[in-house]
Write a protein that holds these residues in place. Structure first.
Motif, PDB file in Angstrom:
ATOM      1  N   UNK A  65     -29.333  19.823 -15.629  1.00 44.59           N
ATOM      2  CA  UNK A  65     -29.642  21.090 -16.306  1.00 44.59           C
ATOM      3  C   UNK A  65     -30.760  20.931 -17.335  1.00 44.59           C
ATOM      4  N   UNK A  66     -31.487  19.838 -17.232  1.00 48.28           N
ATOM      5  CA  UNK A  66     -32.582  19.597 -18.171  1.00 48.28           C
ATOM      6  C   UNK A  66     -33.813  20.402 -17.760  1.00 48.28           C
ATOM      7  N   UNK A  67     -34.772  20.465 -18.653  1.00 45.61           N
ATOM      8  CA  UNK A  67     -36.011  21.192 -18.360  1.00 45.61           C
ATOM      9  C   UNK A  67     -36.184  22.315 -19.349  1.00 45.61           C
ATOM     10  N   UNK A  68     -37.232  22.251 -20.142  1.00 47.65           N
ATOM     11  CA  UNK A  68     -37.474  23.236 -21.190  1.00 47.65           C
ATOM     12  C   UNK A  68     -37.825  24.583 -20.579  1.00 47.65           C
ATOM     13  N   UNK A  69     -36.986  25.586 -20.839  1.00 44.72           N
ATOM     14  CA  UNK A  69     -37.210  26.922 -20.285  1.00 44.72           C
ATOM     15  C   UNK A  69     -38.439  27.578 -20.887  1.00 44.72           C
TER      16      UNK A  69
ATOM     17  N   UNK B 245     -32.692  33.056 -12.659  1.00 46.95           N
ATOM     18  CA  UNK B 245     -32.743  33.310 -14.099  1.00 46.95           C
ATOM     19  C   UNK B 245     -32.208  34.705 -14.422  1.00 46.95           C
ATOM     20  N   UNK B 246     -32.549  35.681 -13.586  1.00 51.87           N
ATOM     21  CA  UNK B 246     -32.071  37.051 -13.790  1.00 51.87           C
ATOM     22  C   UNK B 246     -30.551  37.105 -13.665  1.00 51.87           C
ATOM     23  N   UNK B 247     -30.017  36.412 -12.669  1.00 47.53           N
ATOM     24  CA  UNK B 247     -28.570  36.396 -12.452  1.00 47.53           C
ATOM     25  C   UNK B 247     -27.837  35.768 -13.619  1.00 47.53           C
ATOM     26  N   UNK B 248     -28.356  34.663 -14.117  1.00 43.67           N
ATOM     27  CA  UNK B 248     -27.730  33.991 -15.263  1.00 43.67           C
ATOM     28  C   UNK B 248     -27.793  34.879 -16.502  1.00 43.67           C
ATOM     29  N   UNK B 249     -28.913  35.561 -16.679  1.00 44.83           N
ATOM     30  CA  UNK B 249     -29.068  36.454 -17.824  1.00 44.83           C
ATOM     31  C   UNK B 249     -28.084  37.619 -17.722  1.00 44.83           C
ATOM     32  N   UNK B 250     -27.890  38.122 -16.529  1.00 48.28           N
ATOM     33  CA  UNK B 250     -27.004  39.262 -16.301  1.00 48.28           C
ATOM     34  C   UNK B 250     -25.552  38.914 -16.604  1.00 48.28           C
ATOM     35  N   UNK B 251     -25.125  37.718 -16.212  1.00 47.70           N
ATOM     36  CA  UNK B 251     -23.727  37.323 -16.373  1.00 47.70           C
ATOM     37  C   UNK B 251     -23.456  36.629 -17.707  1.00 47.70           C
ATOM     38  N   UNK B 252     -24.495  36.371 -18.468  1.00 45.05           N
ATOM     39  CA  UNK B 252     -24.296  35.823 -19.795  1.00 45.05           C
ATOM     40  C   UNK B 252     -24.209  34.302 -19.824  1.00 45.05           C
ATOM     41  N   UNK B 253     -24.218  33.779 -21.047  1.00 47.28           N
ATOM     42  CA  UNK B 253     -24.242  32.333 -21.238  1.00 47.28           C
ATOM     43  C   UNK B 253     -22.925  31.662 -20.878  1.00 47.28           C
ATOM     44  N   UNK B 254     -21.821  32.424 -20.851  1.00 46.52           N
ATOM     45  CA  UNK B 254     -20.522  31.822 -20.566  1.00 46.52           C
ATOM     46  C   UNK B 254     -20.466  31.225 -19.168  1.00 46.52           C
ATOM     47  N   UNK B 255     -21.079  31.924 -18.201  1.00 45.22           N
ATOM     48  CA  UNK B 255     -21.076  31.407 -16.831  1.00 45.22           C
ATOM     49  C   UNK B 255     -21.877  30.117 -16.743  1.00 45.22           C
ATOM     50  N   UNK B 256     -23.016  30.072 -17.428  1.00 46.38           N
ATOM     51  CA  UNK B 256     -23.844  28.861 -17.435  1.00 46.38           C
ATOM     52  C   UNK B 256     -23.058  27.700 -18.046  1.00 46.38           C
ATOM     53  N   UNK B 257     -22.355  27.991 -19.135  1.00 46.67           N
ATOM     54  CA  UNK B 257     -21.559  26.949 -19.793  1.00 46.67           C
ATOM     55  C   UNK B 257     -20.470  26.425 -18.868  1.00 46.67           C
ATOM     56  N   UNK B 258     -19.849  27.332 -18.118  1.00 49.64           N
ATOM     57  CA  UNK B 258     -18.792  26.925 -17.185  1.00 49.64           C
ATOM     58  C   UNK B 258     -19.348  26.024 -16.086  1.00 49.64           C
ATOM     59  N   UNK B 259     -20.545  26.384 -15.577  1.00 48.23           N
ATOM     60  CA  UNK B 259     -21.162  25.583 -14.522  1.00 48.23           C
ATOM     61  C   UNK B 259     -21.529  24.197 -15.049  1.00 48.23           C
ATOM     62  N   UNK B 260     -22.118  24.172 -16.232  1.00 46.21           N
ATOM     63  CA  UNK B 260     -22.484  22.895 -16.840  1.00 46.21           C
ATOM     64  C   UNK B 260     -21.251  22.017 -17.055  1.00 46.21           C
ATOM     65  N   UNK B 261     -20.172  22.644 -17.490  1.00 47.60           N
ATOM     66  CA  UNK B 261     -18.937  21.896 -17.734  1.00 47.60           C
ATOM     67  C   UNK B 261     -18.399  21.293 -16.435  1.00 47.60           C
ATOM     68  N   UNK B 262     -18.519  22.056 -15.333  1.00 50.16           N
ATOM     69  CA  UNK B 262     -18.051  21.558 -14.035  1.00 50.16           C
ATOM     70  C   UNK B 262     -18.786  20.280 -13.646  1.00 50.16           C
ATOM     71  N   UNK B 263     -20.090  20.269 -13.845  1.00 51.81           N
ATOM     72  CA  UNK B 263     -20.878  19.080 -13.523  1.00 51.81           C
ATOM     73  C   UNK B 263     -20.600  17.950 -14.515  1.00 51.81           C
TER      74      UNK B 263
END
Length: 226
Positions: free
Chosen positions: A200-204, A163-181
């Protein structure tokens, strides 16, 4: 030119430095970690902050790994345990693990340290004791409890670091990973394609996925009660 008004400040009149100690070194390292991150918590930078040489630190800590262990334990001292004595043993266990997760998430450097070292100090012993007490109440004892605590703490540390890593790199990286899947070829990757939303489901906010992981670990531990 003779300047009779020049003021000479004696070294004796300067404020005395706080005597060097392991406690001061650990506190200073923890402050650097919070302010600048793990990359700036080096022995050299800690020494500089204390206005001394790196060699003087080794009188109190053997190496950076040991310093990290003490820093993590110092951080655990900031935890405020929830008052859940009236809850079930599972609720008590989850509350304590969730508190640990929040500490690691809010102090990002601690999350990284927690994956590479075991804390040294009474604060880590206190956390471990709380978890073992909850497992004991749930009928999980002996080796299963001892190994189970290790597995639970590792799980929390890994989730916090992710979670810390995703927060550090921003939402764009998460979006890219989701798009890949999401765009995975359904012929080559049929299972990924069919579960692309669930991956990528699951309420944070409610920590639904986090709680599910703990439940899965507990289920496995309970199969080997001894």
């Amino acid at each position: 030119m003779n300047n009779s008004n020049r003021r000479i400040i004696s070294r004796r009149s300067r404020p005395a430095k706080e005597p060097l100690s392991r406690e001061l070194i650990v506190k200073t390292a923890y402050e650097l970690l919070n302010e600048q991150g793990l990359e700036d918590m080096s022995m050299r930078k800690v020494a500089k902050a204390l206005d001394t040489g790196p060699a003087s630190l080794y009188v109190y800590v053997n190496n950076f790994q040991e310093l990290s262990a003490y820093v993590l334990d110092y951080g655990l001292g900031q935890m405020v345990y929830p008052d859940s004595v009236n809850g079930t043993w599972k609720e008590q266990l989850f509350d304590r693990l969730h508190t640990y997760f929040l500490l690691l998430f809010e102090k990002p450097g601690l999350a990284e340290i927690s994956l590479s070292t075991i804390p040294q100090g009474t604060n880590f012993l206190q956390l471990t004791e709380h978890l073992l007490a909850a497992l004991h109440e749930g009928g999980i004892k002996s080796t299963s409890a001892a190994w189970g605590v290790d597995l639970l703490l590792l799980y929390v540390s890994s989730v916090a670091y992710e979670k810390v890593t995703w927060k550090k790199h921003g939402s764009s990286q998460i979006s890219d990973i989701k798009k890949t899947f999401h765009d995975a070829d359904k012929t080559r990757f049929p299972f990924i394609h069919s579960l692309r939303e669930e991956m990528f489901a699951g309420d944070t906010v409610s920590m639904e996925r986090f709680r599910w992981g703990i439940e899965v670990i507990l289920y496995g531990i309970q199969q080997e009660v001894n």
